[in-house]
Write a protein that holds these residues in place. Sequence first.
Motif, PDB file in Angstrom:
ATOM      1  N   LEU A 178      77.487 -21.740-109.740  1.00 24.19           N
ATOM      2  CA  LEU A 178      77.639 -22.841-110.732  1.00 24.19           C
ATOM      3  C   LEU A 178      79.145 -22.636-111.452  1.00 24.19           C
ATOM      4  O   LEU A 178      79.866 -23.284-111.580  1.00 24.19           O
ATOM      5  N   ALA A 199      81.898 -23.275-109.149  1.00 20.18           N
ATOM      6  CA  ALA A 199      82.212 -24.501-109.071  1.00 20.18           C
ATOM      7  C   ALA A 199      82.698 -25.097-110.161  1.00 20.18           C
ATOM      8  O   ALA A 199      83.644 -26.169-110.002  1.00 20.18           O
ATOM      9  N   ASP A 200      82.364 -24.836-111.380  1.00 21.94           N
ATOM     10  CA  ASP A 200      82.885 -25.423-112.584  1.00 21.94           C
ATOM     11  C   ASP A 200      84.368 -25.227-112.845  1.00 21.94           C
ATOM     12  O   ASP A 200      85.059 -25.878-113.402  1.00 21.94           O
ATOM     13  N   GLU A 201      84.687 -24.029-112.311  1.00 25.51           N
ATOM     14  CA  GLU A 201      86.051 -23.710-112.246  1.00 25.51           C
ATOM     15  C   GLU A 201      86.941 -24.211-111.144  1.00 25.51           C
ATOM     16  O   GLU A 201      87.958 -23.893-111.053  1.00 25.51           O
ATOM     17  N   GLY A 202      86.184 -25.023-110.289  1.00 25.46           N
ATOM     18  CA  GLY A 202      86.902 -25.707-109.025  1.00 25.46           C
ATOM     19  C   GLY A 202      87.310 -24.617-108.069  1.00 25.46           C
ATOM     20  O   GLY A 202      87.922 -25.039-107.131  1.00 25.46           O
ATOM     21  N   VAL A 217      83.387 -25.860-104.041  1.00 23.31           N
ATOM     22  CA  VAL A 217      82.622 -27.103-104.271  1.00 23.31           C
ATOM     23  C   VAL A 217      81.220 -27.254-103.636  1.00 23.31           C
ATOM     24  O   VAL A 217      81.263 -26.548-102.507  1.00 23.31           O
TER      25      VAL A 217
END
Lengths: 663, 261
Positions: B218, B221-224, B227
Motif C-alpha cells: 500500500l 502504491a500511495d507513492e505511485g 499500481v
Amino acid sequence: MQSFDILTNPFRNSIVTNPWQPPETDITTIHQSAFARCCQAIADVRQNHSTASVLIHGEAGSGKTHLLARFRSYIAREAQADGPGGLQEAVFIAVRMQTGQQMIWRHLRLQLANDLLRGESECQLERLLLHRLSAAGVVTGDIHSWLAEKRRENNNEPLTELEKLLDQLSRFSNGQLGFGYDLFTILGHLLLDRHRYAAAAWLRGDSLPESVQKQLFDSDRQDDENDLDPEERARRVVLALTNLATADMPLVFCFDQLEALQVDPRDIVGLFAFGQMATELHAGTKNVLIISCIQSMFLETLKNSMSEANYARLHSFDITTLNPLDWKEATLLIEARLKSVPVIAARRSLEPNQLWPLSENDVRKAFAHNACTARHLLNHCANLFETLRTGEVKSPPLSNQLGQFLETTWEERKQQAQAASAPRSTNNTEDIIIQGLSLLTNLLSKNWQRVDQRPRDIDLLFESAAGTIGISLCNSTHGYSLCKKLERLQAQVRGRKLSQLILLRDSRLPLGSGALKTREMREQIIKQGARWVEPTEEALSALDALRQLLSDAKSGALANGGDTVTAQTLEEWLVANLGEELHRTLEEFLPGSAAPAAKDEDTLRILRLLQNNHIISIEHTAVLLGKDVLEIEACARKQTDRIGVLGQPPAVLFHLVGEESAA
Amino acid sequence: MKSLPQWGRSREKQLRKHLDALVKDGRVRSQGNARKVYWLPDLEEKAAARVIEALGNSPLTLKKLESTFKNVLVGWPVAKRKELLRRLEKEKRIYKVPAVKGTGILLSAQPAQPVEYLQKPIQKLAGEIRKLQKRLEKAGVTADQFFASAHALWRQALPAATNETPIPSQADREQLFLDGMKRLNNEAANGALVPLSELRQALFAHFPDRSSFDQVVLKLADEGRVVLHRHVFPGSLNREERESLVADDRGNLFVGVAFRV
C-alpha cells in the motif's frame, strides 16, 4: 457567468458500451501502450501472414471496451485514408461471449455473420470478397463496375468468378478450407444482392424451411440439418469465412465478456471450451488478430481453466494491462470533458484552477492509493457537477439507489429484449434458451444440477434426487430435419434413461398446417411420455434480459453510476424480484424449483432469498427488496414457522426447516 | 538467404548493407564475421524468459540448461549464449549456486537458500544425537541434561549468530518487494500484472506476517511506484483466497500489482 443549471453535465452518458460505438472523448495518451501493442500486433499479422493474439485485462471500468472502440476507429480511419481496399483495411468482428459452452461455435458464427453484414452501402463481407477477387486476379479492371454489371444481369446462375477464387483458395490449402457448395452459393447470393434476407439467415446459422432452401440452392434435396453436429457445422463455416482474410485485409476478432461463460464462479467448462475454440481459430487460420478482454481479477481463473498451451495461444503476441488512471491522466480526461461544453471552455481559460469548476481536493476523493478507474472518476465528477448545478449534495440512501437502479435496468432490458425479438433468428433463440435456462436454474434452484455429458439431440440435461430431465430444442423450421429429430428422440423416450424428456419449441414458430408428418410424430412422442412446451414471447424475452444482465454483471460492465454492481448482488436482487413468468417457466421445466407458496408478495420474496442464502442480514434483505428494515422484520415475524429472526435488535433472518425436511 | 524471395537473393550486397545499418542502429543484433548470425532483440528477451522458466522448476547444470533451450537459440554462437547467461546473472535474474550434492555449480532462478543445504546434514546429525541420548538415558542421564550439553557444545562449535534475523529497513523491504515482482514475472518491468497471492507466497521468508506485506504494497502504491488492481467480487472467493490478497482499511481488496510504464 451564467448558472450551471442550464448546462449539460459533461461527465454523463458517454461511456462506450460496445466497440462499434465511436468514442466521443478520447485521450490518446491514456492506455497508449496497450493501444500501441494492438497496432503492433496487427502489423505483425500483416507482415508475417500469420495469426496472433493479445489478451487485454484491467479492472472493471478501466476502459477495455473504450480501447477496442479506439482501435476499431483507428482501423477505419487508416482504411479511409488509404482508399477502399487499401493496405490499411481490416475486418472487425466484436463478440460478446454471452453464451454457453455447447453453443460457442454457433454463437461465434452468429456474431461473425452479423458483423460481416454490417455496413450501410457496402458491408464488410462485400469489401472482403471484392478485395479477394481483385487480389487473386480473378477479376481485373474496376471491381465495383464489375459488381454493378453482375448485379444488373440479375440471373440466378452461380458466380463463376467466385467459384474460381474459392477453388484457388482450396487448392492452396489442400482442401482444408471448408468452402462447401452451400457456403459458396450463399456468398454468391450476398455479393450479388440476391435473396439477401434468406442468405443472411443461412450465414447466421438459422434453420430455414424447405421452401427457402429451395430458393437459395435451387434444389429439392432433402438433407437433415442435424446430420452433422451443429457445432461442427458452425466451426467449419467460421473457419472458412475467417480464411478469406489476407495480409492486406486481416480479420480482427474482439472477444469480450469471457466471464459470462461461467454459470457460477467455480464453473470452468465454458472457459475451457473457449480456450479450445481460440486455439483452433489460431491454428486453423492466417491473417487474423484475436483480442480477448477480461477483468484483471479473472486472469488466474482463466489461466487455470484451460491447458497451458491453450492459454499461451490466447496471448501469443502479448498480455497487456490497462491500469487505473493516475492523477495526470485523470486531469487530462476531466479537462477534455469540460472543454466539450463551450461556455465552460471559454471561462476556464480565465481560471487558475485547471479543473475549474471542480475543485482538485474534491476530485482527489475519488482516488484510492493514487489510482482511479475512468468509470469511477467520471461518475464522481458527474456528481460534483450536479452539486454545482443544484446546490445539493447528491447522495440518496444506498438501499433506494441500488434497488431502484436494478428495477429500472431490469425493466429496460426486458423491453429491449422484446423489441429485439423480431426478426427471429433460431440460432439466437437457442443461445437464449440454453444460456438463459442454465443461469435461471443456477439462480433459483439449487436442487437441480446441470450435467455436461449429454446424449445426442439433448441440448440441456439436469439431474436431481428426483431424477433426470432432458430438454431438446425443436426450433427447426426445416420439416424433414425436425421429423428426423423427433424420430431419434422417440428412441430416447423408449430407452427410459431420462425421467422426463421435454421438447421445447419457440411459441413464435408454430408448426405449419401442412406439417402433417411432424404433427403426427409429435403426438406419438407425447403419448410415449414426453412433454411439449412452448415458452411465450414474454418468457423468452425475460430469459434473454436475464442472461444479458447477468453477463454484464459478471464482466464488470454493469455499473450504478461509478460503482460496479457485482454478479452476486444482482443475483440476490433477481432472486427476490424476478417476475412470476420466469418462476413459472422454470417450474414448467424443473418441477420442485419454486419456493413454497406464500400469502403475500413480500413473504414470498423473502422465502425465495432464503432458498438460496439460508441466512441473510435484515439490512441486506431490505436493500434487495427496496423496503424498510422494520417492514422486513414485521413480515418475517408473521411467518415464525418458516422464517427465523435472530438478534437484538434483529440482525439476521434464517431459513427455518421442519424436522421432516431436516431429516 | 534461402528464406528470402527470389528478388531478395539477387540483392545480397544491398541486403548486407541494410542489415549492418540495422545492427548499428541497435534494431538487430549480430555475431561473427565470416558466418554472421543475425537476430532481433526481441528474441533475446524470449530466450531470457525461457531460461528463467526452465530454471524456475529446479536448478540445472549449464549442460542441461543448454539442451533444454537449444531449439530457441538455433544458430546462436556459444559465445552469445554465454553472454546471455552472464547478463542474466548480472541483473540478478539467475544465480550460480553450489549443488546440494557434490561440488558442482548449478544455475538457479533463486539465490542459494541455506535451508536446502542444511536440511540433510542436520537431520542426519539430529538422528545420531537422538540415538546417543537413548544410550545415555539407560545410564541415568536425563534428556534435559543431555540436550543442555548438546546446545552448549553447538553454540561453541559454530560462529556466533544473532538469534534474531536482522530486521531489514523499510527501504530494503520495499526494494525486496520490487525485486520480487521482477523475479516472479520477467515481464513485470514492462508493466505486466503480478498476482499478489503468488508474490506473498514467494516473499514469505521476508514478510512472514500478512500485515507487513500489505503495508509495503500500500505504501508503494500511495507513492505511485506501483499500481494496484482491485478484486470487485470478493464474495466469490473462499476465506483462504481472500486472505491471500491485500486489503486496505476502506474495504478494498487488491488482486494484482504492476509497474506503471
